[in-house]
Write an enzyme that holds these catalytic residues in place. Structure first.
Site, short mmCIF file in Angstrom:
data_model
loop_
_atom_site.label_atom_id
_atom_site.label_comp_id
_atom_site.label_asym_id
_atom_site.label_seq_id
_atom_site.Cartn_x
_atom_site.Cartn_y
_atom_site.Cartn_z
N ASP A 4 -4.43 5.16 1.77
CA ASP A 4 -3.28 4.75 0.95
C ASP A 4 -3.37 3.34 0.37
OD1 ASP A 4 -2.13 7.19 1.36
OD2 ASP A 4 -0.78 6.52 2.94
N ASP B 141 -0.98 0.80 9.06
CA ASP B 141 0.07 -0.13 9.49
C ASP B 141 0.66 0.20 10.87
OD1 ASP B 141 1.23 2.09 8.39
OD2 ASP B 141 2.63 1.00 7.10
N ASP C 21 -2.20 0.66 1.54
CA ASP C 21 -0.85 0.07 1.58
C ASP C 21 -0.78 -1.09 2.58
OD1 ASP C 21 -1.25 1.72 3.73
OD2 ASP C 21 0.74 2.59 3.73
N THR D 157 -7.32 3.43 5.92
CA THR D 157 -6.29 4.33 5.38
C THR D 157 -6.60 4.60 3.92
OG1 THR D 157 -3.99 4.42 4.61
CG2 THR D 157 -4.82 2.25 5.13
N GLY E 173 -3.67 8.38 10.43
CA GLY E 173 -4.35 9.33 9.53
C GLY E 173 -5.81 8.94 9.37
N ARG F 8 2.49 8.25 0.86
CA ARG F 8 3.86 8.36 1.37
C ARG F 8 4.71 7.19 0.92
NH1 ARG F 8 3.64 10.11 7.28
NH2 ARG F 8 2.21 8.36 7.26
N ARG G 125 -1.58 10.13 16.51
CA ARG G 125 -0.45 9.20 16.48
C ARG G 125 0.23 9.36 17.84
NH1 ARG G 125 -0.18 11.57 11.07
NH2 ARG G 125 -0.80 9.99 9.56
O1 F6P Z 1 -3.29 8.78 5.49
C1 F6P Z 1 -2.04 8.45 4.90
C2 F6P Z 1 -1.43 9.69 4.40
O2 F6P Z 1 -2.39 10.25 3.62
C3 F6P Z 1 -0.13 9.63 3.62
O3 F6P Z 1 -0.26 9.34 2.28
C4 F6P Z 1 0.46 10.98 3.90
O4 F6P Z 1 1.82 11.04 3.70
C5 F6P Z 1 0.11 11.16 5.32
O5 F6P Z 1 -1.14 10.53 5.49
C6 F6P Z 1 0.10 12.55 5.80
O6 F6P Z 1 -0.58 12.61 7.03
P1 F6P Z 1 -0.39 13.72 8.13
O7 F6P Z 1 -0.44 15.03 7.44
O8 F6P Z 1 -1.55 13.50 9.05
O9 F6P Z 1 0.91 13.46 8.79
#
Ligand code: F6P
Length: 327
Positions: A132, A107, A134, A130, A15, A176, A76
Site C-alpha cells: 500500500d 503500520d 502508506d 506493504t 499483509g 484500504r 495478524r
Molecule cells: O496489504 C494491504 C492490503 O492489501 C490492503 O490494501 C487491503 O485492504 C488488505 O491488505 C486486505 O488484506 P487481507 O485480505 O489480508 O485482510
C-alpha cells in the site's frame, strides 16, 4: 554503553508483500556475516507467542529472492495486542537470548513493535513491507512496485477488451487507506478518472466530464478506484454511473489479492536487500525503534511511531495532470 546484540529474530507480519523473502534473506545473511545467531519467527507475532521459532542458516534462505509470499508466513495476531500475549512472546525470546528484532510489515506491525520494545526494552527495527505504500519515511515500500506493475498488466488487458466493445470500465485496486496503487497504475494505464481516499472524490464532476466525452463519441473510459475511496469501491461507483449515464456500457473488475502475489520486480528485490542489510547493521550500531527507509536512493531512518503516524502525501499536481492527459 549500548548492549551489543548477539542473537536476533526476524519476522514478517500483517499483509504479505512481494519482496518480503528477499528482505528475510538479506537479514539472515547479513546477521550470519557478522557472527550473530539469527532466528526466523513464524507467522509474525503469533509465532513469537506460540514459540514457533527456528534458527536460520545461510542455506535456509537459498532460492527465495525471486519468490512472492513469505517463507516465514504471516499473520495478524490479536493475542499480541494484550499484555499477557506480549509477556509470553518475550519469555520465548529470552529462552534463546534473542536481544534484537527485525519486523517486516506495515503500520499495525510497527505499532506492535513500538509497544513491545517500550515494555521489554528490546531493540526493534522495522522494514516497510506493504503493497500500500502508506508509511512515511521512505520513497517506497517492499512490494509496492510489484503490486503496481501487476495492476498495470491487468488493466492493459482490460483496455484491449474495453476498447473492442466501446465500454466504460471501473477497475478496483487495493488500498484500504491509501491511493498509491490506484494513482500510479491509473496514470500508467491512461485512466480517465482516478478515485483515491486522499482527495475529495467529485462524482458529479466526473459524470459531467463523462457526459461531455460521450457527446464527442469518446466511449472508452477507464475509472481506477482504490478500495478505500470515501465514495466506495467499484460496485458503488458502477451503480452511481449506471444511474446517471444509462447509455454507457459499464463493466466492473476487482483485481483483489492477485496484487499481493507474484515474483517481486527487480526494484522490490533491490529495495528489500538494501533495507534488510541496513536493518542488521543498525541493530549492531545500537539503533532501536527505527524504521529503515530509502529516500532518494539513500538509507533513511525514521522513528517507528513517526512512520505510522504520518502518511505519505499524494502530490496534488498528479490529479491535475491526469485530467489533462485523459481528455
Ligand atoms: O496489504 C494491504 C492490503 O492489501 C490492503 O490494501 C487491503 O485492504 C488488505 O491488505 C486486505 O488484506 P487481507 O485480505 O489480508 O485482510
Amino acid at each position: 554503553m549500548e548492549k551489543k546484540v548477539t542473537n536476533i529474530g526476524v519476522l514478517t507480519s500483517g499483509g504479505d508483500s512481494p519482496g518480503m523473502n528477499a528482505a528475510v534473506r538479506a537479514v539472515v545473511r547479513t546477521g550470519l556475516f557478522h557472527g550473530l545467531r539469527v532466528y526466523g519467527i513464524m507467522r509474525g507475532y503469533a509465532g513469537m507467542i506460540d514459540d514457533d521459532i527456528k534458527e536460520m542458516d545461510g542455506r535456509s534462505v537459498a532460492n527465495i529472492i525471486q519468490r512472492g509470499g513469505t517463507i516465514l508466513k504471516t499473520a495478524r495476531s490479536k493475542d499480541f495486542m494484550e499484555f499477557e500475549g506480549r509477556q509470553k512472546a518475550f519469555a520465548n525470546l529470552q529462552k534463546r537470548n534473542i536481544d534484537g528484532l527485525v519486523i517486516i510489515g506495515g503500520d499495525g506491525s510497527f505499532r506492535g513493535a513500538q509497544t513491545f520494545s517500550n515494555e521489554f526494552d528490546i531493540p526493534c527495527i522495522g522494514l516497510p513491507g506493504t503493497i500500500d505504500k502508506d508509511i512515511s519515511g521512505s520513497d517506497t515500500t517492499i512490494g509496492f512496485d510489484t503490486a503496481v506493475n501487476t495492476a498495470v498488466q491487468a488493466i492493459d488487458k482490460i483496455r484491449d477488451t474495453m476498447d473492442a466493445h466501446d465500454r466504460l470500465f471501473i477497475v478496483e485496486v487495493m488500498g484500504r487507506d491509501a491511493g498509491y496503487i490506484a494513482l500510479h497504475s491509473g496514470i500508467a494505464t491512461g485512466a480517465e478518472n482516478i478515485l483515491i481516499p486522499e482527495t475529495k472524490t467529485d462524482m458529479a464532476g466526473m459524470i459531467e466530464s463523462l457526459t461531455e466525452k460521450e457527446k464527442r463519441k469518446k466511449l472508452v473510459n477507464l475509472i481506477v478506484v482504490a478500495e478505500g475511496d470515501e465514495f466506495g469501491g467499484a460496485a458503488e461507483v458502477a451503480k452511481y454511473v449506471k444511474e446517471k449515464l444509462p447509455t454507457a456500457d459499464v463493466r466492473v473488475c476487482v483485481l483483489g489479492h492477485i496484487q499481493r502475489g507474484g515474483s517481486p520486480t527487480c526494484e522490490d528485490r533491490l529495495v528489500a536487500s538494501h533495507m534488510g542489510y541496513y536493518a542488521v547493521e543498525s541493530l549492531i550500531m545500537g539503533r532501536k525503534n527505527m524504521m529503515v527507509g530509502v529516500i532518494n536512493n539513500k538509507i533513511h531512518y525514521t522513528p517507528l511511531d513517526k512512520a505510522v503516524k504520518e502518511k505519505q502525501k499524494i502530490g496534488q499536481e498528479w490529479m491535475k495532470i491526469v485530467k489533462i492527459l485523459a481528455s
